[in-house]
Enzyme design. Structure first.
Site, PDB file in Angstrom:
ATOM      1  N   THR A 106      81.456  91.566  -4.877  1.00 31.98           N
ATOM      2  CA  THR A 106      81.697  90.397  -4.029  1.00 31.98           C
ATOM      3  C   THR A 106      82.853  89.612  -4.637  1.00 31.98           C
ATOM      4  O   THR A 106      82.643  88.654  -5.380  1.00 31.98           O
ATOM      5  CB  THR A 106      80.440  89.516  -3.911  1.00 31.98           C
ATOM      6  OG1 THR A 106      79.813  89.411  -5.205  1.00 31.98           O
ATOM      7  CG2 THR A 106      79.451  90.099  -2.941  1.00 31.98           C
ATOM      8  N   CYS A 122      82.578  88.572 -12.457  1.00 38.58           N
ATOM      9  CA  CYS A 122      81.425  87.670 -12.472  1.00 38.58           C
ATOM     10  C   CYS A 122      81.818  86.251 -12.858  1.00 38.58           C
ATOM     11  O   CYS A 122      81.882  85.362 -12.022  1.00 38.58           O
ATOM     12  CB  CYS A 122      80.355  88.204 -13.433  1.00 38.58           C
ATOM     13  SG  CYS A 122      79.654  89.781 -12.920  1.00 38.58           S
ATOM     14  N   THR A 168      76.296  89.516  -6.116  1.00 39.07           N
ATOM     15  CA  THR A 168      76.290  88.070  -6.352  1.00 39.07           C
ATOM     16  C   THR A 168      76.888  87.351  -5.149  1.00 39.07           C
ATOM     17  O   THR A 168      78.022  87.621  -4.752  1.00 39.07           O
ATOM     18  CB  THR A 168      77.105  87.731  -7.612  1.00 39.07           C
ATOM     19  OG1 THR A 168      76.580  88.463  -8.715  1.00 39.07           O
ATOM     20  CG2 THR A 168      77.036  86.240  -7.904  1.00 39.07           C
TER      21      THR A 168
END
Length: 439
Positions: free
Chosen positions: A90, A265, A125
């Site tokens: 993502t 992340c 995420t």
């Protein structure tokens, strides 16, 4: 017989959609206990896995060669599974807004092949609400089935740390959630098959989504604070690492360090949270401030190199600079969203054409994403500055004699060494006459 029992008895299968640094280790772990179909759109990657090659280096070639995961790029094979785990990236767009294209595409693929009685669990995420408000409508549209009646959904955020051989899927507590108690119980039991550390049952799917997105936001903010301290202390002529070592003697001091924040992340997740907050009318103060500091650190490192080259009386446009390391983190071949490219591009703004060496990086990926060609580290010589940018194990063994060979044969006082990760003994190199700099 419940779905969990059928999976345990190999009457039903689990599917993994997305076989990258996160999805592939999950597939391999489950395959030790139950039947697993591993799906990815990338046919080249599937062929590598089938050939017993692990391009991610997450589990190794030997494990891939022996695993019973049924690797495929044929999406219709997903119809053979009743428990689907979606583990796709993502990322964010250039304007830092969420790019939900991968998770939406995966939802369409799963939806087209979804059968009654299935459970779909997302690991990607996202900001709170994506699973229920974005993914479910796609699943329903593509399948013609009704969520809550014909199929159920859950969310269990990935916590795999690429390149980390200690904190693995099996050893990290897994957050699990489901749309109702029955689904939650099934999702929890399935993950308990492979997660030795156990699971945490979140109250709702949105709670689980929020928990994941704040984990990395918290880390991002703490690193931003360290980076800001580094900038301040460098202006004061104080060594930041020494300051942190001293402060770290207090029992409750949080031991974070300055550095480049890349990857998929820590440098991405905060934007998902702030995006959703802005939709609700709240503009982040702390989170986005941290992001701005961390996003600018590559430029700051490059500017510091240039200042030290000037201090060494080296002509900037003719300066020869080598960068050791290009991946977003140590001992991991992944170059996506690496912040080393920011150092590289900023140096080019000054007319410098840096040489980059990285024995760990995925060279094909770097070529495709950045047009980057890596040099052999043994070919590096006659440099004016060396930037030790990534803490690969291969670089940790480099001695002062090794660094000496990288430089042109001349006065040590003209040798600029930037130790971004603070791997080297500052006193040793300064005593040898180097112009040594670190965050």
């Amino acid at each position: 017989m419940s779905l969990y029992e059928k999976i345990l008895n190999r009457e039903e299968k689990i599917s993994l959609v997305g076989l990258g640094y996160v999805g592939m280790p999950i597939a391999v772990a489950f395959a030790k206990k139950v039947g697993v179909i591993g799906f990815d759109l990338n046919s080249k990657k599937i062929e590598l896995y089938k050939s017993g090659i692990d391009p991610t280096n997450e589990v190794g070639d030997d494990v891939i060669a022996k695993t019973t995961v049924d690797f495929t790029d044929d999406e219709t094979r997903l119809k053979e599974a009743k428990f689907h785990i979606v583990a796709v990236p993502t990322p964010v767009n250039d304007d830092h807004t969420p790019d939900l294209t991968p998770v939406e595409g995966a939802s369409r693929i799963v939806g087209r092949n979804l059968t009654k009685g299935s459970i779909v669990v997302y690991e990607s995420t996202v900001y709170p609400g994506v699973t229920e408000d974005v993914c479910v409508p796609i699943l329903e549209k593509e399948s013609g089935l009704k969520c809550g009646v014909d199929f159920k959904i859950g969310y269990s955020p990935e916590r795999i740390n690429p390149g980390d051989k200690v904190h693995r899927l099996e050893t990290i507590v897994k957050i699990v959630s489901g749309m109702d108690e029955e689904t939650l119980d099934t999702v929890a039991k399935v993950y308990e098959l492979v997660v030795e550390a156990g699971v945490h049952r979140a109250a709702t799917i949105k709670v689980a989504e929020a928990a994941k997105v704040i984990e990395n936001s918290q880390r991002d903010i703490n690193i931003a604070f360290m980076n800001e301290l580094s900038i301040i202390f460098n202006k004061m002529g104080i060594d930041t690492k020494s300051v942190l070592e001293a402060a770290g003697t207090k029992w409750n001091f949080l031991k974070f360090y300055p550095g480049l924040v890349g990857g998929h992340c820590i440098g991405v997740d905060p934007y998902y949270l702030t995006y959703k907050a802005e939709q609700l009318g709240y503009h982040s103060q702390i989170i986005l401030s941290g992001r701005r500091i961390n996003d600018d650190m590559g430029k700051y490192v490059a500017e510091s190199i240039v200042k030290n080259l000037i201090k060494a009386d080296v002509a900037i446009k003719t300066a020869k600079v080598a960068i050791l390391g290009f991946t977003f983190k140590e001992n991991c071949p992944d170059t996506r969203n690496t912040k080393i490219i920011d150092i590289y591009n900023e140096l080019r703004e000054y007319g410098i054409e840096p040489i980059v060496a990285d024995p760990v990086a995925d060279a094909d990926e770097a070529k495709h994403l950045y047009g980057m060609e890596f040099a052999d580290i043994n070919s590096i010589k006659d440099c004016d500055a060396i930037i030790l940018a990534v803490a690969h194990d291969e670089f940790k063994t480099l001695t002062q004699a090794d660094f000496d060979k990288f430089f042109a044969i001349k006065d040590n006082k003209k040798r600029v060494l930037a130790d971004v990760k603070g791997l080297l003994d500052r006193n040793e190199y300064e005593a040898a006459g180097y112009i040594y700099w670190r965050l």
